[in-house]
Design a protein around this motif. Sequence first.
Motif, short mmCIF file in Angstrom:
data_model
loop_
_atom_site.label_atom_id
_atom_site.label_comp_id
_atom_site.label_asym_id
_atom_site.label_seq_id
_atom_site.Cartn_x
_atom_site.Cartn_y
_atom_site.Cartn_z
N GLN A 88 -4.27 35.86 -4.17
CA GLN A 88 -3.12 35.63 -4.48
C GLN A 88 -1.92 34.13 -4.13
O GLN A 88 -0.49 34.43 -4.44
CB GLN A 88 -1.71 36.97 -3.04
N ALA A 89 -2.70 33.65 -3.14
CA ALA A 89 -1.74 32.50 -2.44
C ALA A 89 -2.25 30.95 -3.71
O ALA A 89 -1.11 29.93 -3.68
CB ALA A 89 -1.70 31.97 -1.25
N HIS A 90 -2.96 30.90 -4.14
CA HIS A 90 -3.69 29.43 -5.12
C HIS A 90 -4.19 30.40 -6.52
O HIS A 90 -5.31 29.07 -6.94
CB HIS A 90 -4.69 29.19 -3.91
N GLU A 91 -3.94 31.08 -6.93
CA GLU A 91 -4.31 31.59 -8.73
C GLU A 91 -6.05 32.08 -8.65
O GLU A 91 -6.29 30.84 -9.79
CB GLU A 91 -3.71 30.85 -9.17
N SER A 92 -6.31 32.13 -8.00
CA SER A 92 -7.93 31.39 -7.81
C SER A 92 -8.84 33.04 -7.42
O SER A 92 -7.99 34.16 -7.25
CB SER A 92 -8.51 30.85 -7.02
N LEU A 93 -9.92 32.79 -7.78
CA LEU A 93 -11.31 33.68 -8.51
C LEU A 93 -12.24 34.05 -7.46
O LEU A 93 -13.05 32.38 -7.21
CB LEU A 93 -11.29 34.25 -9.67
N SER A 94 -12.50 34.36 -5.78
CA SER A 94 -13.52 34.63 -5.44
C SER A 94 -14.35 35.13 -5.23
O SER A 94 -14.25 36.20 -5.07
CB SER A 94 -12.91 34.15 -3.53
N PHE A 95 -16.14 34.67 -5.07
CA PHE A 95 -17.03 35.73 -5.20
C PHE A 95 -18.24 35.58 -4.07
O PHE A 95 -18.41 34.41 -3.65
CB PHE A 95 -17.42 35.73 -6.78
N PHE A 96 -18.16 36.05 -3.63
CA PHE A 96 -19.68 36.51 -2.36
C PHE A 96 -20.66 36.09 -3.16
O PHE A 96 -21.31 37.07 -3.91
CB PHE A 96 -19.52 37.80 -1.61
N VAL A 97 -21.73 35.02 -2.85
CA VAL A 97 -22.28 34.83 -3.49
C VAL A 97 -24.00 34.31 -2.34
O VAL A 97 -24.55 34.20 -2.87
CB VAL A 97 -22.70 33.16 -3.74
N GLY A 98 -23.48 35.05 -1.35
CA GLY A 98 -25.10 35.17 -0.64
C GLY A 98 -24.96 34.83 0.48
O GLY A 98 -24.54 33.26 0.62
N GLY A 99 -25.88 35.09 1.88
CA GLY A 99 -25.49 34.01 3.27
C GLY A 99 -24.18 34.62 3.62
O GLY A 99 -23.93 35.68 4.17
N ASP A 100 -23.73 33.43 3.91
CA ASP A 100 -22.16 32.75 4.68
C ASP A 100 -21.52 32.46 3.51
O ASP A 100 -20.59 31.81 3.67
CB ASP A 100 -22.24 32.45 5.15
N ASN A 101 -22.31 32.67 2.72
CA ASN A 101 -21.35 31.43 0.80
C ASN A 101 -20.71 32.26 0.10
O ASN A 101 -20.87 33.09 -0.17
CB ASN A 101 -22.55 30.37 0.67
N VAL A 102 -19.06 31.84 0.22
CA VAL A 102 -18.47 32.52 -1.43
C VAL A 102 -18.02 31.05 -1.92
O VAL A 102 -18.19 29.85 -1.56
CB VAL A 102 -17.24 32.87 -0.11
N ILE A 103 -18.41 31.40 -3.08
CA ILE A 103 -17.76 30.36 -3.97
C ILE A 103 -16.38 30.40 -4.88
O ILE A 103 -16.59 31.80 -5.59
CB ILE A 103 -19.04 29.98 -5.43
N ALA A 104 -15.63 30.10 -5.43
CA ALA A 104 -13.78 30.55 -5.98
C ALA A 104 -13.47 29.60 -6.78
O ALA A 104 -14.40 27.85 -7.26
CB ALA A 104 -13.00 29.60 -4.83
N VAL A 105 -13.37 30.41 -7.78
CA VAL A 105 -12.95 29.28 -9.19
C VAL A 105 -11.49 28.84 -9.45
O VAL A 105 -11.07 29.97 -8.87
CB VAL A 105 -12.98 30.20 -10.54
N CYS A 106 -11.00 28.17 -9.21
CA CYS A 106 -9.67 27.40 -8.66
C CYS A 106 -8.68 27.01 -9.71
O CYS A 106 -9.87 26.15 -10.72
CB CYS A 106 -9.75 26.82 -7.54
#
Length: 262
Positions: free
Chosen positions: A177-195
């Motif tokens: 909503q705020a930064h036009e980016s897509l975030s994805f949970f990738v396991g453990g406690d990690n999130v990868i965002a395409v920004c």
Amino acid sequence: MTNTQVTLIQIDNYGPWTVTPTPRREVDLQTMQSRLYADVSQLVGNRQGYAFFGRFDNMVAVTNGLDIDDLALVQESIGNRYPVTASISVAVDSSPVAALGRASDRLQDAGSAQDESRREILRGETLAETERTDDDVQIAHFDVNDATGKYTDELNEFDTFIRIEQGYAELMRYMRQAHESLSFFVGGDNVIAVCADLDTDDYRDAIDHVNEAVDVDLKVGVGQSGVAQAAGMGAKHALEACREDGTAVEFADRPAVAADDD
């Protein structure tokens, strides 16, 4: 400026297929979905892209460096290996959210995801080789601060999962909503965002928001390059700098690799 090529991969007619001629065993469906994602991840990854599982029947990939012929091979491989087919749509934009929106619109215009006559659609545009740059893709790798000490070693696994998922859900919503980016949970406690082309203040804003909203403390490493894998490796190295220095936001040196590197 970022110029992200986002690809939507959607299993055709999946809902009806799972109950035809009778409902299929959930364990078989889960196994097939996980294997399909693994294959898609490898097929895209072998070409320097990133694939994310989303809802498994829908997968999102960052495919800078792949052209329509490459995506057709991914589609053909799915059809050859699995009892289901997939439709693929691709779009390019400085905003990953806008790119995924256009890709989604194109598949929806071709027919419903549960329309048995809509099979193996391949639509959209890819980023021309002459238009590619070393800054097209920005990847952010988020990590929960001391997740092991705060959660894994203190709470039962399900309560730990709830806390991590709360942080991911709030980050996913806010980054979109705020930064036009897509975030994805990738396991453990990690999130990868395409920004989109974000700066340090943007990432601090997202980290502060998640901390205030759900009391989950994050750090992030950011990489930028012409392809997703190089940007992602830059992000991982920057995240290690956060761990070593105790900082919240670190950017990798860029470009991590030239846009035309294989």
